[in-house]
Design a protein around this motif. Structure first.
Motif, PDB file in Angstrom:
ATOM      1  N   ASP A 173      27.002 -12.805  -4.153  1.00 28.43           N
ATOM      2  CA  ASP A 173      28.441 -13.001  -4.009  1.00 28.43           C
ATOM      3  C   ASP A 173      28.766 -13.138  -2.520  1.00 28.43           C
ATOM      4  OD1 ASP A 173      31.167 -13.078  -4.227  1.00 28.43           O
ATOM      5  OD2 ASP A 173      31.391 -11.041  -5.019  1.00 28.43           O
ATOM      6  N   ARG A 174      29.311 -14.278  -2.134  1.00 30.12           N
ATOM      7  CA  ARG A 174      29.615 -14.508  -0.715  1.00 30.12           C
ATOM      8  C   ARG A 174      30.664 -13.532  -0.204  1.00 30.12           C
ATOM      9  NH1 ARG A 174      29.704 -21.057  -0.047  1.00 30.12           N
ATOM     10  NH2 ARG A 174      27.597 -21.375  -0.831  1.00 30.12           N
ATOM     11  N   ALA A 175      31.572 -13.113  -1.086  1.00 30.20           N
ATOM     12  CA  ALA A 175      32.614 -12.172  -0.656  1.00 30.20           C
ATOM     13  C   ALA A 175      32.035 -10.781  -0.414  1.00 30.20           C
ATOM     14  CB  ALA A 175      33.722 -12.102  -1.711  1.00 30.20           C
ATOM     15  N   ARG A 176      31.018 -10.420  -1.181  1.00 27.46           N
ATOM     16  CA  ARG A 176      30.362  -9.110  -1.015  1.00 27.46           C
ATOM     17  C   ARG A 176      28.856  -9.324  -0.901  1.00 27.46           C
ATOM     18  NH1 ARG A 176      31.714  -6.679  -6.156  1.00 27.46           N
ATOM     19  NH2 ARG A 176      32.544  -8.680  -6.667  1.00 27.46           N
ATOM     20  N   PRO A 177      28.361  -9.735   0.260  1.00 26.66           N
ATOM     21  CA  PRO A 177      26.919  -9.959   0.398  1.00 26.66           C
ATOM     22  C   PRO A 177      26.159  -8.644   0.279  1.00 26.66           C
ATOM     23  CG  PRO A 177      28.007 -10.144   2.530  1.00 26.66           C
ATOM     24  CD  PRO A 177      29.082  -9.981   1.502  1.00 26.66           C
ATOM     25  N   PRO A 178      24.902  -8.709  -0.128  1.00 25.71           N
ATOM     26  CA  PRO A 178      24.123  -7.480  -0.281  1.00 25.71           C
ATOM     27  C   PRO A 178      23.964  -6.761   1.061  1.00 25.71           C
ATOM     28  CG  PRO A 178      22.756  -9.422  -0.647  1.00 25.71           C
ATOM     29  CD  PRO A 178      24.140  -9.899  -0.437  1.00 25.71           C
ATOM     30  N   ALA A 179      23.980  -5.452   0.994  1.00 23.25           N
ATOM     31  CA  ALA A 179      23.802  -4.645   2.205  1.00 23.25           C
ATOM     32  C   ALA A 179      22.578  -3.765   2.031  1.00 23.25           C
ATOM     33  CB  ALA A 179      25.036  -3.785   2.444  1.00 23.25           C
ATOM     34  N   GLY A 180      21.873  -3.576   3.098  1.00 25.07           N
ATOM     35  CA  GLY A 180      20.708  -2.691   3.043  1.00 25.07           C
ATOM     36  C   GLY A 180      19.534  -3.341   2.351  1.00 25.07           C
ATOM     37  N   ARG A 181      18.627  -2.511   1.950  1.00 19.98           N
ATOM     38  CA  ARG A 181      17.376  -2.952   1.336  1.00 19.98           C
ATOM     39  C   ARG A 181      17.608  -3.439  -0.099  1.00 19.98           C
ATOM     40  NH1 ARG A 181      12.312   1.120   0.211  1.00 19.98           N
ATOM     41  NH2 ARG A 181      11.639  -0.016  -1.586  1.00 19.98           N
ATOM     42  N   TRP A 182      16.968  -4.525  -0.470  1.00 25.12           N
ATOM     43  CA  TRP A 182      17.094  -5.057  -1.815  1.00 25.12           C
ATOM     44  C   TRP A 182      16.190  -4.274  -2.756  1.00 25.12           C
ATOM     45  CZ3 TRP A 182      13.674  -7.362  -5.276  1.00 25.12           C
ATOM     46  CH2 TRP A 182      14.259  -7.971  -6.386  1.00 25.12           C
ATOM     47  N   HIS A 183      16.711  -3.954  -3.926  1.00 26.58           N
ATOM     48  CA  HIS A 183      15.926  -3.290  -4.966  1.00 26.58           C
ATOM     49  C   HIS A 183      15.969  -4.147  -6.212  1.00 26.58           C
ATOM     50  CE1 HIS A 183      15.466   0.550  -2.899  1.00 26.58           C
ATOM     51  NE2 HIS A 183      16.710   0.407  -2.500  1.00 26.58           N
TER      52      HIS A 183
END
Length: 191
Positions: A148-158
């Motif tokens: 989601d461009r409005a809420r990009p992922p933060a931190g490490r991906w799981h």
């Protein structure tokens, strides 16, 4: 009287061939990768690997793919997730295991590659814990998580939980049938 100057030595054919090989197999893909962020898809995989420029992304991904593997054990009816960390202990690609990398690269499009991996998984599971009932079938699941461009992922991906994430079955491999088929093919060839 002075002696005539010696003519410059001509390059050997093998030297010219080696130079052309380096030019075509390495320099051209590197140059193309510098311009387009990666060599074209028509290059063989090994040449694309050698010519890729890491950390240069011209297009952001729209989604992140993820893969799961489940097994069916002898005498059971429910599929169970296996511990990927036990079977694929190294994570040389950030937080993705070798399983994730294999599936992204080959497994998602090659049924033969998944069948080979299923056979290896069953054999390796047996080696790690011979007391457990043997694996008789393996299935591979795939899913994608949109970014989601409005809420990009933060931190490490799981990797999401397989029960909560939307997935589709890539393939199921009944190893009992393939063993019987392989055995009948081998006996047919020996005759």
């Amino acid at each position: 009287m002075t002696e005539p100057a010696a003519a410059p030595a001509r390059p050997l054919r093998r030297d010219v061939a080696a130079a052309l090989l380096v030019l075509v197999v390495w320099l051209v893909p590197i140059s193309e990768g510098a311009i387009q962020a990666a060599p074209a898809a028509w290059w063989p995989t090994i040449v694309r690997d050698l010519g890729s420029i890491s950390c240069l992304f011209r297009h952001r991904p729209e989604s992140v793919s993820y893969y799961f593997v489940q097994v069916l054990r002898s005498g059971r009816r429910e599929w169970e997730a296996i511990d990927e960390r036990a079977l694929f202990p190294m994570e040389p690609f950030g937080y993705r295991s070798r399983f994730d990398r294999f599936m992204e690269r080959f497994g998602h499009r090659s049924d033969a590659a998944r069948l080979d991996l299923a056979r290896w998984l069953a054999a390796r599971d047996r080696e790690l814990d011979p007391a457990r009932s043997p694996v008789v079938a393996v299935r591979f699941l795939a899913g994608a998580q949109r970014i989601d461009r409005a809420r990009p992922p933060a931190g490490r991906w799981h990797k999401p939980d397989p029960g909560a994430a939307p997935v589709r079955v890539l393939s199921s491999h009944d190893l009992r049938e393939s063993d019987r088929k392989d055995m009948s093919e081998e006996t047919g060839k020996s005759r």
